[in-house]
Write a protein that holds these residues in place. Structure first.
Motif, PDB file in Angstrom:
ATOM      1  N   GLN A  35       0.745  -1.222  -0.049  1.00 21.88           N
ATOM      2  CA  GLN A  35       0.002   0.218  -0.364  1.00 21.88           C
ATOM      3  C   GLN A  35       1.203   1.372  -0.101  1.00 21.88           C
ATOM      4  O   GLN A  35       0.264   2.018  -0.651  1.00 21.88           O
ATOM      5  CB  GLN A  35      -0.894  -0.299   0.703  1.00 21.88           C
ATOM      6  N   ALA A  36       1.751   1.123   1.001  1.00 27.03           N
ATOM      7  CA  ALA A  36       3.225   2.680   0.921  1.00 27.03           C
ATOM      8  C   ALA A  36       3.845   2.863  -0.491  1.00 27.03           C
ATOM      9  O   ALA A  36       3.575   4.028  -0.918  1.00 27.03           O
ATOM     10  CB  ALA A  36       3.978   2.416   1.474  1.00 27.03           C
ATOM     11  N   PHE A  37       3.106   1.855  -1.932  1.00 23.33           N
ATOM     12  CA  PHE A  37       4.215   2.296  -2.856  1.00 23.33           C
ATOM     13  C   PHE A  37       2.953   2.145  -3.366  1.00 23.33           C
ATOM     14  O   PHE A  37       3.626   1.865  -4.854  1.00 23.33           O
ATOM     15  CB  PHE A  37       5.228   1.373  -3.124  1.00 23.33           C
ATOM     16  N   ASN A  38       2.179   2.917  -3.924  1.00 25.21           N
ATOM     17  CA  ASN A  38       0.197   2.839  -4.193  1.00 25.21           C
ATOM     18  C   ASN A  38       0.431   1.934  -5.230  1.00 25.21           C
ATOM     19  O   ASN A  38      -0.255   1.466  -6.452  1.00 25.21           O
ATOM     20  CB  ASN A  38       0.663   3.803  -4.736  1.00 25.21           C
ATOM     21  N   GLY A  39       0.643   0.428  -4.955  1.00 25.66           N
ATOM     22  CA  GLY A  39       0.709  -0.797  -5.396  1.00 25.66           C
ATOM     23  C   GLY A  39       1.015  -1.311  -6.612  1.00 25.66           C
ATOM     24  O   GLY A  39       0.878  -1.724  -7.785  1.00 25.66           O
ATOM     25  N   PRO A  64       6.307  13.018  -5.817  1.00 25.68           N
ATOM     26  CA  PRO A  64       5.957  12.433  -4.256  1.00 25.68           C
ATOM     27  C   PRO A  64       5.518  11.539  -4.301  1.00 25.68           C
ATOM     28  O   PRO A  64       6.415  11.431  -2.919  1.00 25.68           O
ATOM     29  CB  PRO A  64       4.781  14.118  -4.074  1.00 25.68           C
ATOM     30  N   ARG A  65       5.103  10.846  -4.807  1.00 29.70           N
ATOM     31  CA  ARG A  65       4.269   8.730  -4.837  1.00 29.70           C
ATOM     32  C   ARG A  65       5.731   8.738  -4.805  1.00 29.70           C
ATOM     33  O   ARG A  65       6.061   8.003  -3.791  1.00 29.70           O
ATOM     34  CB  ARG A  65       3.073   8.930  -5.473  1.00 29.70           C
ATOM     35  N   PRO A 107       8.468   5.050  -0.322  1.00 29.84           N
ATOM     36  CA  PRO A 107       9.615   5.007   0.457  1.00 29.84           C
ATOM     37  C   PRO A 107       9.876   5.664   2.079  1.00 29.84           C
ATOM     38  O   PRO A 107      10.469   4.846   3.786  1.00 29.84           O
ATOM     39  CB  PRO A 107      11.060   4.784  -0.602  1.00 29.84           C
ATOM     40  N   ALA A 108       9.881   6.694   2.359  1.00 30.72           N
ATOM     41  CA  ALA A 108      10.113   7.810   3.006  1.00 30.72           C
ATOM     42  C   ALA A 108       8.701   7.066   4.380  1.00 30.72           C
ATOM     43  O   ALA A 108       9.651   6.889   5.674  1.00 30.72           O
ATOM     44  CB  ALA A 108       9.535   8.456   3.409  1.00 30.72           C
ATOM     45  N   ALA A 154      16.185  11.819  -1.375  1.00 28.24           N
ATOM     46  CA  ALA A 154      15.485  13.119   0.238  1.00 28.24           C
ATOM     47  C   ALA A 154      14.686  12.162   0.797  1.00 28.24           C
ATOM     48  O   ALA A 154      14.250  13.120   1.087  1.00 28.24           O
ATOM     49  CB  ALA A 154      14.293  13.655  -1.196  1.00 28.24           C
ATOM     50  N   VAL A 155      14.994  11.199   0.999  1.00 32.26           N
ATOM     51  CA  VAL A 155      14.475  10.178   2.274  1.00 32.26           C
ATOM     52  C   VAL A 155      14.592  10.067   2.955  1.00 32.26           C
ATOM     53  O   VAL A 155      16.161   9.367   3.161  1.00 32.26           O
ATOM     54  CB  VAL A 155      14.131   9.189   1.361  1.00 32.26           C
ATOM     55  N   PRO A 156      15.087  10.602   4.128  1.00 28.41           N
ATOM     56  CA  PRO A 156      16.005   9.751   5.339  1.00 28.41           C
ATOM     57  C   PRO A 156      16.007   8.461   5.846  1.00 28.41           C
ATOM     58  O   PRO A 156      14.928   7.583   5.699  1.00 28.41           O
ATOM     59  CB  PRO A 156      15.309  10.514   6.747  1.00 28.41           C
ATOM     60  N   PHE A 157      17.178   7.947   5.705  1.00 26.69           N
ATOM     61  CA  PHE A 157      17.027   6.100   5.928  1.00 26.69           C
ATOM     62  C   PHE A 157      18.152   6.166   7.134  1.00 26.69           C
ATOM     63  O   PHE A 157      19.078   6.624   7.336  1.00 26.69           O
ATOM     64  CB  PHE A 157      17.317   5.560   4.742  1.00 26.69           C
ATOM     65  N   VAL A 158      18.320   4.849   7.705  1.00 29.92           N
ATOM     66  CA  VAL A 158      19.486   4.499   9.053  1.00 29.92           C
ATOM     67  C   VAL A 158      20.005   3.578   7.787  1.00 29.92           C
ATOM     68  O   VAL A 158      19.505   1.973   7.125  1.00 29.92           O
ATOM     69  CB  VAL A 158      19.086   4.121   9.889  1.00 29.92           C
ATOM     70  N   ALA A 159      21.444   3.491   7.099  1.00 30.05           N
ATOM     71  CA  ALA A 159      22.255   2.269   6.991  1.00 30.05           C
ATOM     72  C   ALA A 159      22.854   1.842   7.656  1.00 30.05           C
ATOM     73  O   ALA A 159      23.122   2.307   8.943  1.00 30.05           O
ATOM     74  CB  ALA A 159      23.383   3.199   6.053  1.00 30.05           C
TER      75      ALA A 159
END
Length: 1010
Positions: free
Chosen positions: A131-135, A213-214, A219-220, A240-245
């Protein structure tokens, strides 16, 4: 990608060396990032603190027009209009997640085999829904048009240009799990699902074309609850997405990104893709909170082990043999003798028994302290020299006052920050051993003795600017804490000291030469303020910006410098290990010749902060924040960089802000900081073996701010493949766009803007044409086919063409040159925002937006597309492109919204202060929401400070900037997004997917542009 166990346990059942030994802590409210695995909190982290940096929920009793319980926004929704809901995933237990990645426990027994040495990909096809990736489907399966065509690889077919009946919206039958975004699963050679874009009667539905934006919001959400494992996931998160590597031996995408994470085996294969083969390096990038600090290793006087042939540093991908007496270089395959002090026996599988205790053998990014043979001069703590413009323009505009306040904020911060109550002592923002000095200049140069033994600073005037020298031997550079009283007194008095002098013309070049003399023996950093064109003394400049030259071949002269004095000074700064940052405020938007002055910072590794319409007090806060950021971010000086790669590849070019004397020589930086990135291009000098990995190593030799000479090593590994499907599956879109942008900026003054714009356009067509021809199988004519991992590539390319650096039409030359050099130096996050801003509507926020969700993360509203068609009547919007942050207010905005946001009595646009730069702190729900959202945005951007600028419809000039940033519309002398896609498709058909305009430019024919 290489097997994780091959490099870390070689099948002996050893656990992951980075494995946490404790259960993960309960999730806390940490909006920018996900909770890290237990045991990897940075020192000083407030992971267990009950308070949030975004503040708690507002007190009860303040339920105004935007109070909780209000079902609608500040005006009713129109018919057919729907509220956007942010998809929420359930909290995934990190213990279960790490266990599923074979990181939470010991691996099963595995018999080592010869094929374990090679780079075989075995990526499981993802299943489930997302769902988070709009299918958007990520799994394998025959889901396309003509799915049985040859080499049916990932694609986004659709967008027919010819009239036809309306088609039903495409519904993917087999959607992927969110983890599929990280790996983009599917077995090698299997097709990867795409999405279709339908059209009716020749008209394209803008809602169905790829949405930036989608592509960020999905991923955010995913990376709020998940870590990014650097060896087990082969496709980095969006920039542009914060993440922990989670460093498993491959360096984090925060430090290095490859454009292709599956390298073509030959140059012919690379040319078929039309893509660049390169790497984006940001070697001193700031870590996300929750990530493991970079270890600092000391090998004594012998220094770190290195290959005797290619001089590569020891890394996790070097193998040991002969019982541990030799190590084989992963770059050149040369067997080296292991020194006695580094020797360790190996187990029967060839793994050193001390491997898990050796960070250099288990982590992709490490630092080494180095012995004296690596020193150019005795390393000392960094010296900061502040050059302050005290001319009439600087005094009258309040620029000097703001700059002095910024220095005090940078050195000491707020009163609460200056006092460290836990240790009972005061601390500055600078590392131990750092020293600062202050020099002012107008027609003369003024030095200041800041010795702590003095009651107040002593000024010494240098009237002879033809041959400046340093009149002080002691007291020019002091410890900022010991001399705090003297420094603060001087900075407070400077605006009044020069209020009556009012010399109109600054002598900039002599002041910079004096700063060079002051830092000659130690190196360091210069922070220089300038508010008027320097027209006095040696190095005087003149007005060069002639509108008649714009758009002609003569324009190239305006984009660079021909002044020998500034060229010589820049070279001397690099030689002495000095970087220069400029803070330039144009008088009423006037000309400052950034092409000439900014050249000094460009080749020395510095940065220019440009304020084209500086106004006090609106821009004073921004100036103060940016000075503080410049001084406090991680900075190194006297730096050299070398990039090495596997046999069969070679470095072809570098792009960025640095000095490079000859091909093959090291890159030289006077200084380098956490926000600077470098583009590296590779070419082939042979054919790669698809059964072996391709390895890359970047080594940065620098002096840290606390006075240590270090080498930071960044290691990357990628698979090699002949299959076009595998190559296209592991494309890093952000790295591709970044390399093209840096290359284009580097080509400017050699080529005209018109030529470079045409080359960028044709390059984007080449990439899509190459994919359609070689990877996408057969599709009907007129149907646009987009690679799955390059769906937003066209939008980013259009954003590049619409930027101030490359846009057509008239543009002030200072702004164009500033943005060109900005692109050459900025990192991937900053460039991604620069090419496509993030826009949030704040008039229809949900009740929970801007506050912590049940898992402790800030709930962000869904971003909207950069198009005026998405702007609602009576709306209010935050627009942030990483450089400026606009608060756009519609002319019919609700008075109740204005009062909730700005306070009682502020119920009309005319009542607002047009020069405000912050929101007041109010106890209203909407005010708290917006302030929290702004604070979140401030944590994920580049070097520029976040302060708001009002853009009231019909009232403020900033409204033109708002219109310029709507990149999906027709503006900036370029087409709209939809027209851009369709015209690109037509050009692709007209040229037969073969010849390109870029190929006609010999100067642009780099390894990827030709």
């Amino acid at each position: 990608m290489s097997d994780f166990q091959m490099f870390h346990a070689l099948g002996q059942g050893s656990s992951d060396p980075n494995q946490p030994q404790t259960e993960p802590a309960a999730p806390q409210f940490r909006p920018p990032v996900a909770p890290s695995p237990g045991g990897y909190q940075q020192a000083g982290s407030n992971a267990g603190a009950p308070q949030s940096q975004y503040g708690g929920t507002p007190q009860s009793g303040y339920s105004g027009y935007g109070a909780p319980g209000q079902d609608q926004g500040y005006f009713p929704l129109n018919s057919g209009q729907q509220m956007q809901q942010q998809p929420q995933d359930g909290m995934a237990g990190l213990t279960e997640q790490l266990g599923s990645m074979a990181m939470g426990g010991t691996a099963g027994p595995h018999r080592p085999r010869k094929k374990d040495r090679h780079a075989y990909h075995t990526l499981d096809a993802p299943t489930g829904s997302s769902q988070a990736f709009n299918g958007v489907p990520q799994g394998a399966g025959p889901q396309f048009l003509n799915q049985n065509g040859p080499q049916s690889a990932p694609g986004t077919p659709g967008m027919a240009q010819f009239p036809g009946g309306a088609n039903a919206m495409y519904q993917p039958p087999n959607a992927a799990t969110p983890m599929g975004h990280s790996a983009h699963g599917g077995a090698p050679g299997a097709p990867m699902a795409g999405s279709t874009v339908t059209s009716a009667q020749g008209r394209v539905d803008p809602e169905q074309i790829p949405s930036v934006p989608r592509s960020r919001d999905g991923p955010a959400q995913y990376y709020l609850e998940h870590v990014y494992p650097t060896m087990e996931s082969h496709l980095p998160p969006p920039a542009a997405v914060p993440f922990v590597a989670y460093d498993q031996g491959n360096s984090s995408p925060r430090f290095a990104r490859l454009s292709l994470n599956s390298i073509p085996a030959s140059n012919e294969r690379l040319l078929q893709t039309g893509l660049p083969l390169g790497m984006v390096l940001q070697p001193l990038a700031k870590l996300q909170e929750g990530e493991q600090p970079i270890p600092l290793l000391d090998f004594g006087n012998t220094g770190p082990p290195r290959c005797n042939r290619c001089r590569a540093y020891i890394n996790p991908f070097m193998t040991f043999r002969s019982g541990g007496n030799k190590f084989v270089c992963n770059m050149c395959s040369y067997p080296n003798d292991v020194s006695p002090e580094y020797f360790s026996p190996t187990d029967p599988s060839g793994v050193r028994v001390d491997r898990l205790q050796r960070p250099e053998l288990t982590l992709g990014t490490v630092e080494f302290t180095v012995p004296k043979e690596y020193w150019a001069k005795e390393p000392v703590g960094i010296r900061w020299l502040f050059l302050i413009d005290v001319t009439a323009e600087s005094c009258n505009k309040g620029f000097m006052t703001g700059f002095c306040e910024g220095i005090m904020n940078a050195l000491y911060g707020s009163d609460s920050a200056a006092e460290d109550e836990t240790n009972g002592e005061k601390q500055t923002s600078l590392p131990p051993g750092s020293k600062v000095g202050i020099v002012t200049y107008d027609k003369e140069i003024h030095f200041y003795n800041l010795s702590a033994s003095l009651d107040k600073a002593q000024m010494m005037v240098m009237p002879d600017i033809e041959d400046p020298f340093v009149p002080l031997s002691d007291g020019l550079f002091v410890d900022p804490e010991e001399s705090k009283a003297v420094i603060t007194s001087l900075l407070t008095q400077l605006p009044t000291m020069f209020a009556d002098v009012k010399n109109p013309e600054p002598a900039l070049l002599p002041a910079l030469q004096a700063a060079l003399a002051a830092l000659d023996h130690t190196g360091g950093k210069i922070a220089c303020a300038l508010s008027a064109l320097p027209t006095w003394g040696p190095g005087r400049l003149f007005m060069r910006d002639d509108q008649k030259m714009h758009g002609t071949d003569a324009e190239k002269k305006l984009l660079t410098t021909e002044h020998p004095g500034y060229k010589k000074l820049g070279a001397q700064l690099v030689e002495k290990g000095i970087g220069a940052d400029f803070f330039m405020a144009a008088p009423n938007g006037g000309y400052l010749d950034i092409a000439t002055i900014g050249h000094v910072s460009s080749i020395s590794g510095g940065e220019v902060y440009y304020y084209p319409t500086f106004h006090n007090p609106r821009d004073t806060l921004r100036l103060s924040k940016e000075i503080r950021h410049t001084v406090t971010r991680e900075t190194g000086y006297q730096a050299l960089m070398k990039v090495r790669c596997s046999n069969g590849l070679q470095v072809a070019a570098y792009h960025g802000n640095f000095t490079h004397h000859t091909f093959g020589a090291d890159l030289e930086f006077g200084s380098i900081d956490a926000d600077k990135a470098i583009g590296v291009m590779f070419s082939y000098d042979g054919k790669l073996d698809p059964k072996l990995d391709a390895h890359f190593q970047a080594a940065l030799l620098y002096t840290s701010a606390d006075g240590q000479r270090r080498v930071r090593c960044i290691n990357l590994v990628a698979s090699v493949s002949e299959a076009m499907g595998d190559i296209m599956r592991l494309i890093d879109q952000d790295a591709v766009v970044h390399l093209i942008a840096k290359e284009a900026a580097a080509r400017i003054p050699d080529r005209t803007l018109k030529e470079v714009r045409a080359a960028i356009t044709e390059k984007s067509i080449d990439v899509l044409a190459g994919y359609r021809k070689n990877s996408a199988g057969s599709h009907p004519p007129g149907q646009l086919v987009l690679p799955e991992n390059l769906k937003e590539f066209s939008m980013y390319t259009l954003g590049l063409l619409k930027s101030r650096a490359f846009k057509g039409g008239r543009e002030p030359m200072d702004r164009r040159v500033h943005d060109l050099r900005l692109i050459k130096g900025m990192g991937t996050t900053e460039l991604s925002l620069y090419l496509y801003p993030r826009i949030y509507s704040i008039h229809n926020l949900d009740e929970g937006d801007g506050f912590a969700n049940e898992n402790g993360h800030l709930r962000m509203p869904a971003a909207i597309r950069a198009s005026f068609s998405k702007v609602e009547e009576g709306g209010a919007y935050i627009v942030d492109n990483g450089q400026i942050c606009l608060l756009w207010l519609h002319a019919q905005v609700s008075p109740h919204l204005l009062e909730d946001l700005f306070g009682p009595g502020m119920n009309s646009l005319q009542a607002l202060d047009p020069f405000s730069s912050t929101l007041p702190i109010l106890e209203t729900h909407l005010n708290a929401q917006v302030r929290n959202i702004l604070q979140y945005l401030e944590t994920n951007r580049g070097s520029k400070a976040l302060t708001i600028q009002l853009a009231r419809q019909g009232l403020d000039g900033a409204e033109f900037e708002f219109a310029r940033l709507l990149y999906e519309d027709r503006n900036n002398e370029a087409q709209s997004y939809v027209d851009w896609l369709l015209s690109g498709q037509r050009k692709k058909e007209e040229t037969g997917d073969s010849s390109t305009m870029a190929a006609t430019f010999a100067g642009l024919r780099t390894p990827y542009w030709g």
